[in-house]
Design a protein around this motif. Sequence first.
Motif, PDB file in Angstrom:
ATOM      1  N   SER A 115       0.957  -1.035   0.133  1.00 23.43           N
ATOM      2  CA  SER A 115       0.071  -0.080   0.003  1.00 23.43           C
ATOM      3  C   SER A 115       0.890   1.284  -0.047  1.00 23.43           C
ATOM      4  O   SER A 115       2.110   1.219   0.239  1.00 23.43           O
ATOM      5  CB  SER A 115      -1.098   0.078   1.289  1.00 23.43           C
ATOM      6  OG  SER A 115      -0.225  -0.146   2.416  1.00 23.43           O
ATOM      7  N   LEU A 116       0.312   2.205  -0.446  1.00 25.32           N
ATOM      8  CA  LEU A 116       1.230   3.625  -0.377  1.00 25.32           C
ATOM      9  C   LEU A 116       0.162   4.690   0.134  1.00 25.32           C
ATOM     10  O   LEU A 116      -1.064   4.909  -0.588  1.00 25.32           O
ATOM     11  CB  LEU A 116       1.469   3.819  -2.014  1.00 25.32           C
ATOM     12  CG  LEU A 116       2.644   5.055  -2.066  1.00 25.32           C
ATOM     13  CD1 LEU A 116       3.939   4.775  -1.288  1.00 25.32           C
ATOM     14  CD2 LEU A 116       2.596   5.458  -3.738  1.00 25.32           C
ATOM     15  N   LYS A 117       0.844   5.476   0.994  1.00 30.41           N
ATOM     16  CA  LYS A 117       0.049   6.487   1.518  1.00 30.41           C
ATOM     17  C   LYS A 117       0.786   7.992   1.906  1.00 30.41           C
ATOM     18  O   LYS A 117       1.810   7.713   1.933  1.00 30.41           O
ATOM     19  CB  LYS A 117      -0.573   6.199   3.102  1.00 30.41           C
ATOM     20  CG  LYS A 117      -1.427   7.317   3.762  1.00 30.41           C
ATOM     21  CD  LYS A 117      -1.421   6.781   5.162  1.00 30.41           C
ATOM     22  CE  LYS A 117      -2.402   5.651   5.364  1.00 30.41           C
ATOM     23  NZ  LYS A 117      -2.655   5.614   6.833  1.00 30.41           N
ATOM     24  N   LYS A 118       0.175   8.876   1.094  1.00 27.83           N
ATOM     25  CA  LYS A 118       0.871  10.236   1.291  1.00 27.83           C
ATOM     26  C   LYS A 118       0.608  10.567   2.393  1.00 27.83           C
ATOM     27  O   LYS A 118      -0.520  10.844   2.843  1.00 27.83           O
ATOM     28  CB  LYS A 118       0.323  11.093  -0.069  1.00 27.83           C
ATOM     29  CG  LYS A 118       1.293  12.471  -0.335  1.00 27.83           C
ATOM     30  CD  LYS A 118       0.917  13.108  -1.200  1.00 27.83           C
ATOM     31  CE  LYS A 118       1.929  14.122  -1.577  1.00 27.83           C
ATOM     32  NZ  LYS A 118       1.741  15.115  -2.685  1.00 27.83           N
ATOM     33  N   LEU A 119       1.747  11.390   3.074  1.00 28.85           N
ATOM     34  CA  LEU A 119       1.437  12.088   4.453  1.00 28.85           C
ATOM     35  C   LEU A 119       1.378  13.559   4.329  1.00 28.85           C
ATOM     36  O   LEU A 119       1.686  13.854   3.113  1.00 28.85           O
ATOM     37  CB  LEU A 119       2.816  11.824   5.413  1.00 28.85           C
ATOM     38  CG  LEU A 119       3.368  10.414   5.481  1.00 28.85           C
ATOM     39  CD1 LEU A 119       4.420  10.198   6.359  1.00 28.85           C
ATOM     40  CD2 LEU A 119       2.006   9.583   6.318  1.00 28.85           C
ATOM     41  N   PRO A 120       0.811  14.247   5.268  1.00 27.04           N
ATOM     42  CA  PRO A 120       0.703  15.746   5.135  1.00 27.04           C
ATOM     43  C   PRO A 120       1.852  16.430   4.900  1.00 27.04           C
ATOM     44  O   PRO A 120       1.921  17.473   4.361  1.00 27.04           O
ATOM     45  CB  PRO A 120       0.125  15.907   6.351  1.00 27.04           C
ATOM     46  CG  PRO A 120      -0.672  14.879   7.095  1.00 27.04           C
ATOM     47  CD  PRO A 120       0.207  13.502   6.554  1.00 27.04           C
TER      48      PRO A 120
END
Length: 78
Positions: free
Chosen positions: A52-57
């Motif tokens: 999975s890939l999640k963009k952080l703030p």
Amino acid sequence: MPVVFTPAALREADALPDHVLEEEFAGREDFREEIAITIDGETARDFDDAVSLKKLPSGNFILGVHIADVSTMCAKAR
């Protein structure tokens, strides 16, 4: 993956609960809300590995590597 299952396999699947039991969460993190994509190949017998890939703030990313312990989901060989 097969699309036709034996009567025995269908009976075993029907006997499983339709929700995750509370005791199954002990010692685990729940990633069901994450969008994960399998990395198992076309000829795999199970789909138990994913990323999975999640963009952080901050603009950085977290790459999640998800490897299921399928031995907890399958009955012991008789």
